[in-house]
Design a protein around this motif. Structure first.
Motif, PDB file in Angstrom:
ATOM      1  N   MET A 198      95.995 -32.935  31.334  1.00 31.51           N
ATOM      2  CA  MET A 198      95.767 -33.354  32.792  1.00 31.51           C
ATOM      3  C   MET A 198      94.348 -33.348  33.179  1.00 31.51           C
ATOM      4  N   SER A 199      94.296 -33.694  34.497  1.00 29.14           N
ATOM      5  CA  SER A 199      92.968 -34.127  34.936  1.00 29.14           C
ATOM      6  C   SER A 199      92.140 -33.180  35.775  1.00 29.14           C
ATOM      7  N   VAL A 200      91.100 -33.575  35.964  1.00 24.36           N
ATOM      8  CA  VAL A 200      90.203 -32.804  37.088  1.00 24.36           C
ATOM      9  C   VAL A 200      89.745 -33.930  38.042  1.00 24.36           C
ATOM     10  N   ALA A 201      90.212 -34.143  39.207  1.00 23.53           N
ATOM     11  CA  ALA A 201      89.921 -35.087  40.332  1.00 23.53           C
ATOM     12  C   ALA A 201      88.736 -34.475  41.080  1.00 23.53           C
ATOM     13  N   LEU A 202      87.702 -35.260  40.976  1.00 17.54           N
ATOM     14  CA  LEU A 202      86.501 -34.809  41.616  1.00 17.54           C
ATOM     15  C   LEU A 202      86.028 -35.790  42.654  1.00 17.54           C
ATOM     16  N   ARG A 203      85.805 -35.291  43.665  1.00 20.32           N
ATOM     17  CA  ARG A 203      85.637 -35.849  45.051  1.00 20.32           C
ATOM     18  C   ARG A 203      84.126 -35.517  45.580  1.00 20.32           C
ATOM     19  N   ASN A 204      83.325 -36.539  45.702  1.00 23.62           N
ATOM     20  CA  ASN A 204      81.897 -36.051  46.464  1.00 23.62           C
ATOM     21  C   ASN A 204      81.944 -36.319  47.865  1.00 23.62           C
ATOM     22  N   ALA A 205      82.310 -35.439  48.848  1.00 24.08           N
ATOM     23  CA  ALA A 205      82.650 -35.772  50.284  1.00 24.08           C
ATOM     24  C   ALA A 205      81.441 -35.375  51.101  1.00 24.08           C
ATOM     25  N   GLN A 206      80.154 -35.484  50.446  1.00 21.27           N
ATOM     26  CA  GLN A 206      78.955 -35.137  51.224  1.00 21.27           C
ATOM     27  C   GLN A 206      77.855 -36.030  50.745  1.00 21.27           C
ATOM     28  N   ARG A 207      76.782 -35.993  51.479  1.00 23.08           N
ATOM     29  CA  ARG A 207      75.699 -37.077  51.171  1.00 23.08           C
ATOM     30  C   ARG A 207      74.292 -36.485  51.062  1.00 23.08           C
ATOM     31  N   ALA A 208      74.468 -35.233  51.427  1.00 21.66           N
ATOM     32  CA  ALA A 208      72.996 -34.522  51.432  1.00 21.66           C
ATOM     33  C   ALA A 208      72.372 -33.987  50.018  1.00 21.66           C
ATOM     34  N   VAL A 209      73.386 -33.761  49.416  1.00 19.92           N
ATOM     35  CA  VAL A 209      72.784 -33.371  47.825  1.00 19.92           C
ATOM     36  C   VAL A 209      73.396 -34.242  46.830  1.00 19.92           C
ATOM     37  N   PRO A 210      72.537 -34.764  45.826  1.00 17.77           N
ATOM     38  CA  PRO A 210      73.072 -35.661  44.804  1.00 17.77           C
ATOM     39  C   PRO A 210      73.568 -34.560  43.779  1.00 17.77           C
ATOM     40  N   VAL A 211      74.929 -35.124  43.360  1.00 12.49           N
ATOM     41  CA  VAL A 211      75.631 -34.204  42.577  1.00 12.49           C
ATOM     42  C   VAL A 211      75.850 -35.032  41.099  1.00 12.49           C
ATOM     43  N   ARG A 212      75.654 -34.540  40.123  1.00  8.71           N
ATOM     44  CA  ARG A 212      75.797 -34.986  38.678  1.00  8.71           C
ATOM     45  C   ARG A 212      77.360 -34.879  38.471  1.00  8.71           C
ATOM     46  N   ARG A 213      78.240 -35.691  38.801  1.00 11.88           N
ATOM     47  CA  ARG A 213      79.865 -35.707  38.904  1.00 11.88           C
ATOM     48  C   ARG A 213      79.992 -35.310  37.131  1.00 11.88           C
ATOM     49  N   ALA A 214      79.606 -36.295  36.255  1.00  9.69           N
ATOM     50  CA  ALA A 214      80.152 -36.348  34.941  1.00  9.69           C
ATOM     51  C   ALA A 214      80.180 -34.908  34.221  1.00  9.69           C
ATOM     52  N   PRO A 215      78.824 -34.270  34.346  1.00 10.82           N
ATOM     53  CA  PRO A 215      78.636 -32.980  33.776  1.00 10.82           C
ATOM     54  C   PRO A 215      79.338 -31.756  34.365  1.00 10.82           C
ATOM     55  N   LEU A 216      79.524 -32.031  35.851  1.00 13.18           N
ATOM     56  CA  LEU A 216      80.463 -31.076  36.208  1.00 13.18           C
ATOM     57  C   LEU A 216      81.846 -31.109  35.901  1.00 13.18           C
ATOM     58  N   ARG A 217      82.433 -32.330  35.733  1.00 14.08           N
ATOM     59  CA  ARG A 217      83.972 -32.575  35.395  1.00 14.08           C
ATOM     60  C   ARG A 217      83.935 -31.962  34.265  1.00 14.08           C
ATOM     61  N   ARG A 218      83.067 -32.243  33.072  1.00 11.87           N
ATOM     62  CA  ARG A 218      83.342 -31.749  31.819  1.00 11.87           C
ATOM     63  C   ARG A 218      83.194 -30.361  31.780  1.00 11.87           C
ATOM     64  N   ALA A 219      82.382 -29.795  32.470  1.00  7.95           N
ATOM     65  CA  ALA A 219      82.308 -28.234  32.631  1.00  7.95           C
ATOM     66  C   ALA A 219      83.477 -27.806  33.257  1.00  7.95           C
ATOM     67  N   VAL A 220      84.040 -28.452  34.323  1.00  3.64           N
ATOM     68  CA  VAL A 220      85.441 -27.826  34.815  1.00  3.64           C
ATOM     69  C   VAL A 220      86.557 -28.012  33.839  1.00  3.64           C
ATOM     70  N   CYS A 221      86.405 -28.993  32.949  1.00  3.28           N
ATOM     71  CA  CYS A 221      87.460 -29.034  32.033  1.00  3.28           C
ATOM     72  C   CYS A 221      87.391 -28.153  30.963  1.00  3.28           C
ATOM     73  N   ALA A 222      86.187 -27.502  30.456  1.00  2.00           N
ATOM     74  CA  ALA A 222      86.116 -26.784  29.421  1.00  2.00           C
ATOM     75  C   ALA A 222      86.589 -25.560  30.024  1.00  2.00           C
ATOM     76  N   LEU A 223      86.075 -25.193  31.312  1.00  2.00           N
ATOM     77  CA  LEU A 223      86.419 -23.896  31.777  1.00  2.00           C
ATOM     78  C   LEU A 223      87.935 -23.662  31.823  1.00  2.00           C
ATOM     79  N   ARG A 224      88.726 -24.748  32.452  1.00  2.00           N
ATOM     80  CA  ARG A 224      90.103 -24.843  32.433  1.00  2.00           C
ATOM     81  C   ARG A 224      90.554 -24.525  31.003  1.00  2.00           C
ATOM     82  N   ALA A 225      90.029 -25.175  29.987  1.00  2.00           N
ATOM     83  CA  ALA A 225      90.556 -24.929  28.660  1.00  2.00           C
ATOM     84  C   ALA A 225      90.425 -23.519  28.405  1.00  2.00           C
ATOM     85  N   ALA A 226      89.191 -22.882  28.682  1.00  2.00           N
ATOM     86  CA  ALA A 226      88.999 -21.390  28.201  1.00  2.00           C
ATOM     87  C   ALA A 226      90.063 -20.464  28.823  1.00  2.00           C
TER      88      ALA A 226
END
Length: 164
Positions: free
Chosen positions: A1-29
Motif C-alpha cells: 500500500m502507499s504513503v501519500a505525502l503532501r507538503n501543505a506549507q512553504r516555510a520550510v523545505p522538506v526532503r519528501r523522498a527520504p521522509l516517504r522512505r522512512a515512513v514506509c520502513a517504519l510502517r513495515a517495522a
C-alpha cells in the motif's frame, strides 16, 4: 500500500523522498505495510487550527495523528473491506519542528523522521497520558526506530525520553 505525502506549507523545505522512505520502513517495522498512511507537512497556522479544534489547545505543535480505526495499543486494524486498509493521517508540524531544531541544534530531517514514528504509533493506539502508556509507547518507538536505523545507518532515538 502507499504513503501519500503532501507538503501543505512553504516555510520550510522538506526532503519528501527520504521522509516517504522512512515512513514506509517504519510502517513495515510495525507490521502495517499493507495499510495506507496519509502524511501532511503543515505550517504553524494549520497545526494551530487543528490543535485548537481537536485538542482544545490553541498552539501549534509538532505532530497530530488522526487514526482511521480505533485499536488498542499495538493492535493492527482488521478491515472488512479493501478501502478500509488505511491507518489514518499524520500531520507533521514542520515549521514548529524546524524552529525547535534551530533552538536545540538537532538535525531537522532526523527529528522529522522520529516525529513521524511517534505519529505512526499514535495511529496504532499508543498513547502517553500515563507513565505506563508512555513506557509502552517509548519501547515501541525505540523498536521501530532501531529497524529504521539499521536500514539507513543512523542513530535515531525517540524524542519522548524525558516525558515522565
Amino acid at each position: 500500500m502507499s504513503v501519500a505525502l503532501r507538503n501543505a506549507q512553504r516555510a520550510v523545505p522538506v526532503r519528501r523522498a527520504p521522509l516517504r522512505r522512512a515512513v514506509c520502513a517504519l510502517r513495515a517495522a510495525l507490521g502495517a505495510s499493507r495499510f495506507d498512511v496519509g502524511l501532511v507537512c503543515a505550517g504553524n497556522a494549520l497545526m494551530q487550527r487543528l490543535n485548537s479544534a481537536y485538542r482544545r489547545c490553541p498552539e501549534p505543535t509538532d505532530v497530530l495523528s488522526f487514526p482511521f480505526h480505533q485499536v488498542a495499543a499495538g493492535e493492527l486494524p482488521r478491515p472488512r473491506y479493501r478501502d478500509e486498509y488505511n491507518l489514518g493521517d499524520i500531520f507533521l508540524g514542520v515549521e514548529y519542528i524546524h524552529q525547535q531544531c534551530r533552538e536545540t541544534g538537532e538535525v531537522f530531517d532526523d527529528v522529522l523522521m522520529v516525529t513521524a514514528a511517534h505519529g505512526l504509533c499514535h495511529l496504532l493506539g499508543y498513547r502517553h497520558d500515563t507513565k505506563l502508556e508512555w513506557e509502552q509507547m517509548y519501547q515501541k518507538e525505540a523498536q521501530i526506530l532501531e529497524a529504521l536505523n539499521r536500514l539507513i545507518g543512523s542513530r535515531l532515538r525517540p524524542l519522548t525520553a524525558g516525558l515522565f
